[in-house]
Design an enzyme around this catalytic site. Structure first.
Site, short mmCIF file in Angstrom:
data_model
loop_
_atom_site.label_atom_id
_atom_site.label_comp_id
_atom_site.label_asym_id
_atom_site.label_seq_id
_atom_site.Cartn_x
_atom_site.Cartn_y
_atom_site.Cartn_z
N LYS A 35 0.83 -0.95 -0.07
CA LYS A 35 -0.02 0.24 -0.05
C LYS A 35 0.81 1.16 0.03
O LYS A 35 2.13 1.13 0.15
CB LYS A 35 -0.86 -0.05 1.43
CG LYS A 35 -0.37 -0.18 2.40
CD LYS A 35 -0.95 -0.08 3.80
CE LYS A 35 -0.38 0.25 5.01
NZ LYS A 35 -1.19 0.03 6.16
N TYR A 256 16.18 30.10 6.39
CA TYR A 256 15.14 30.91 6.59
C TYR A 256 15.08 30.83 8.12
O TYR A 256 15.10 29.94 8.81
CB TYR A 256 13.67 30.27 6.32
CG TYR A 256 13.61 30.46 4.81
CD1 TYR A 256 13.29 31.78 4.20
CD2 TYR A 256 13.52 29.29 3.99
CE1 TYR A 256 12.92 31.90 2.74
CE2 TYR A 256 13.14 29.43 2.40
CZ TYR A 256 13.13 30.63 2.05
OH TYR A 256 12.61 30.88 0.76
#
Length: 361
Positions: A35, A256
């Site tokens: 999955k 940042y």
């Protein structure tokens, strides 16, 4: 054209890890769980590498359709079952076994019993996780109803563990005992309990079928150990090139928010990978990266397309060198631990813009 950020896949690692499952649970058949696009590796390619499994387990009909479209004809199990008659018919069309975990699903199957073909029904019992599954008290009635619509097939019973990755905790033993008490009243029933953690730590849970997921990809299901420490082989090595090098003075900041400040004159390498590629933005300073044969620390906030590492102590690093974010030399589980998550999440978050390369025969 690729910018050089790449996830290299190793099918031999998948086959090795599958053999580990065979060794640990020699009497059980195996649902190989593919999955979430094969835990981020590519469901079709993973299934092809794992072709010696007895079947494949997926979460959605779309995942099953992808496997069938690729020519994979092995049994497929829908772990969450279906919702409504249209999905139930699609499951029949795709030849999928289906899980029943609530009354509405069984009622739907009863209305279309003459169209089920050879589809096997797996009854999921809630033994304590309280996510999916009928209560133990509902089992006799559900079994009777399933036998009415599938009289020539054995009953298939399954459950899911809540804390099998904690072998010292007693709850898994409680779940196994609850499940086995039900099974004893159902002669001939086929049983499936063990996930990856169950395969590795709870041999009494192996039963008729096991359904390993994360361990097939070489990452750890828990236990406070990495996949490498558990003797598994990583199937994915995530890499990115060095696209810039710069010297900064002591006291200068990087990234940042100017989160990281150099305590000495430093050499900073910028790598072509960021949260747009699936590498978590919240990764803290000092998360390890493998570059030029050794670990180097991440410094500064991860941005969308880039991250930065301190290579002051690795003077041989050059533009174009390839850094490993996790894989052969650096366990995804260790990286996940630094970031405050689990290997499952890192693997499944690798974005489509990362070039996923499988070797060609």
């Amino acid at each position: 054209m690729s910018r050089g950020t790449c996830a290299y896949m190793d099918p031999s690692a998948l086959r090795y890890n599958l053999q580990r499952v065979r060794t640990l649970a020699p009497g059980a058949r195996i649902w190989a769980v593919v999955k979430a696009d094969g835990y981020g590796h590519g469901a079709v390619q993973a299934a092809q590498a794992l072709h010696q499994a007895d079947g494949f387990a997926v979460a959605t009909l779309a995942e099953a359709q992808t496997l069938r479209d690729a020519g994979i004809n092995a049994p497929i199990l829908l772990l969450e079952g279906t919702l409504g008659p249209l999905q139930a018919l699609d499951a029949v069309r795709l030849g999928c076994d289906t899980v029943v975990h609530q009354t509405e699903q069984l009622t739907c199957l009863e209305t279309m019993a003459d169209r089920l073909g050879q589809q096997r029904i797996w009854l999921k019992v809630d033994t304590g996780m309280h996510r999916l599954g009928i209560s133990p008290g509902q089992v006799p009635d559900f079994v009777k109803r399933i036998q009415a619509i599938r009289p020539l097939q054995p009953v298939n019973l399954m459950t899911h563990f809540a804390s099998a990755d904690e072998p010292e905790a007693p709850f898994t033993s409680t779940q196994i005992a609850r499940f086995n008490a039900l099974a004893r009243a159902l002669p001939g029933v086929h049983l499936c309990l063990a996930n990856s953690a169950g395969v590795m730590a709870w041999p009494e849970s192996h039963a008729d079928w096991v359904r390993p997921g994360i361990m097939l990809y070489g990452a750890s299901p828990g236990f406070g150990k990495t996949g490498l420490e558990l003797g598994l082989k990583p199937a994915m090595t995530l890499t990115a090139p060095v696209i810039a090098l710069r010297h900064i003075q002591a006291g200068e900041r990087v990234g940042y928010g100017a989160r990281w400040q150099a305590e000495r004159e430093s050499r900073i390498a910028t790598l072509a990978i960021g949260y747009g590629d699936g590498y978590p933005r919240h990764a803290p300073d000092n998360t390890p990266v493998w570059l030029s044969g050794q670990r180097v620390p991440l410094v500064g906030k991860v941005s969308m397309d880039m991250l930065t590492v301190d290579v002051t102590d690795v003077p041989q690093v050059q533009l174009g060198d390839s850094a490993e974010l996790w894989g052969e030399h650096l366990s995804v589980d260790e990286v996940a631990s630094h970031i405050g998550t689990i290997g499952y999440e890192l693997l499944t978050r690798v974005s489509p813009r990362v070039d996923k390369q499988w070797p060609t025969d």
